[in-house]
Enzyme design. Structure first.
Site, short mmCIF file in Angstrom:
data_model
loop_
_atom_site.label_atom_id
_atom_site.label_comp_id
_atom_site.label_asym_id
_atom_site.label_seq_id
_atom_site.Cartn_x
_atom_site.Cartn_y
_atom_site.Cartn_z
CG ASP A 22 3.73 -2.57 14.40
OD1 ASP A 22 2.79 -2.68 15.21
OD2 ASP A 22 3.54 -2.53 13.18
CG ASP A 51 3.86 1.07 2.56
OD1 ASP A 51 3.27 0.14 3.18
OD2 ASP A 51 4.75 1.76 3.09
CG HIS A 83 3.24 -1.33 6.20
ND1 HIS A 83 3.17 0.06 6.21
CD2 HIS A 83 2.15 -1.73 6.91
CE1 HIS A 83 2.11 0.45 6.90
NE2 HIS A 83 1.48 -0.62 7.33
CD GLU A 116 6.71 1.47 5.90
OE1 GLU A 116 5.96 0.80 5.16
OE2 GLU A 116 6.33 2.51 6.46
C1 F6R Z 1 0.17 -2.23 12.90
C2 F6R Z 1 0.39 -3.10 11.74
C3 F6R Z 1 0.18 -2.52 10.37
C4 F6R Z 1 -1.30 -2.42 10.03
C5 F6R Z 1 -1.50 -1.83 8.62
C6 F6R Z 1 -2.97 -1.67 8.26
O1 F6R Z 1 0.40 -2.93 14.09
O2 F6R Z 1 0.74 -4.21 11.88
O3 F6R Z 1 0.86 -3.33 9.43
O4 F6R Z 1 -1.88 -3.69 10.08
O5 F6R Z 1 -0.87 -0.59 8.56
O6 F6R Z 1 -3.53 -0.69 9.07
P1 F6R Z 1 -5.09 -0.33 8.96
O7 F6R Z 1 -5.83 -1.51 9.46
O8 F6R Z 1 -5.26 0.87 9.85
O9 F6R Z 1 -5.36 -0.06 7.51
#
Ligand code: F6R
Length: 262
Positions: free
Chosen positions: A67, A136, A138, A143
């Site tokens: 992303d 959440d 994701h 989302e």
């Molecule tokens: C970003 C991604 C997100 C993160 C998730 C956890 O490229 O794929 O799904 O893996 O938001 O983020 P952290 O590790 O910062 O808790």
């Protein structure tokens, strides 16, 4: 789905890096799907160390990130392209032309998403997709309510995600871009293997829902229950809410496939 519980977040991250390193060694032109976020920083640090100390070779590796924020240019320090360059690409011998991150400032975002899907296919699909999980539920930036068959597209971020990611934007959720480009849940499920890393107390509740609850678009990570080869690596803290934790430990401690990692 295999859930591997390790004692600490550091040990969990090191196991994740080791599994990636082994996949890359076994297939030097591995097509690797990558994630960003705080959880991944240790993984990338250990991959960089393995390159430096043991010559782990990224020269033929192709990568696709999950992303990118819409409206954030690649050279912006808050972009995921910048994150990847800093944490991994500049620290290993990867050819930057083989690294792919969706372009969040493309003039035609729908065309950019379609191009990204075609680029993944042109490389033969993703061999190993690394994933984190949002508070959440994701994966990537899919989302709650994302279709479980969705493809790469523009997604509007939830307030929970904007709060979770505010750290990179002076702590102000309002400064986190409202939209992102993300591989879809369907794109992720097409990967030949999925490897998720989830650590820390902020992931305890959502992890239990994602892996032990019903498969639902409200928790996009629950789609991994349908993937034929998914491994979820967690630390003891994140595993606190798992009803099946003892069974997961039994598998890790007895299955021949995990003997070398114990
Ligand atoms: C970003 C991604 C997100 C993160 C998730 C956890 O490229 O794929 O799904 O893996 O938001 O983020 P952290 O590790 O910062 O808790």
């Amino acid at each position: 789905m295999q859930i591997i519980i390790r004692p600490t977040s550091e040990i969990a991250a090191l196991l994740t890096a080791r599994l990636i390193a082994e996949a890359l060694t076994a297939k030097p032109d591995l097509v690797l799907g990558l994630a960003t976020g705080r959880t991944m920083e240790r993984v990338y640090a250990d991959l960089a160390r393995r390159h430096l100390d043991h010559g782990l070779d990224f020269s033929s590796c192709r990568t696709f990130n999950l992303d990118e924020y819409v409206g954030i240019a690649p050279e912006d320090p808050n972009s995921y392209r910048h994150y990847m360059n800093r944490h991994l690409f500049e620290r290993v011998n990867i050819d930057l032309r083989n690294t792919h991150v969706p372009n969040g400032v493309a003039s035609d975002l729908a065309a950019e998403c379609a191009r990204y899907e075609r680029a993944i296919l042109a490389c033969g699909g993703i061999d190993l997709q690394l994933l984190g999980i949002g508070t959440d539920g994701h994966i990537g930036f899919n989302e709650p309510l994302a279709s479980l068959r969705s493809r790469t597209r523009v997604e509007i971020l939830t307030s929970a995600t904007r709060r979770q990611n505010a750290g990179m934007f002076s702590g102000d959720p309002e400064r986190v871009p409202p939209c992102a480009l993300t591989m879809g849940v369907g794109t992720i499920l097409d990967s030949r293997r999925c490897l998720m890393l989830a650590t820390g107390s902020e992931k305890t509740d959502i992890l239990a829902k994602a892996v032990e609850g019903p498969i639902t678009a409200m928790i996009p990570a629950s789609a991994l229950q349908m993937h034929p080869d998914s491994t979820i690596i967690v630390d003891e803290t994140a595993a606190t809410g798992l009803r099946g934790a003892d069974y997961c430990r039994t598998i890790f401690n007895t299955a021949p496939a995990w003997a070398a990692y114990r």
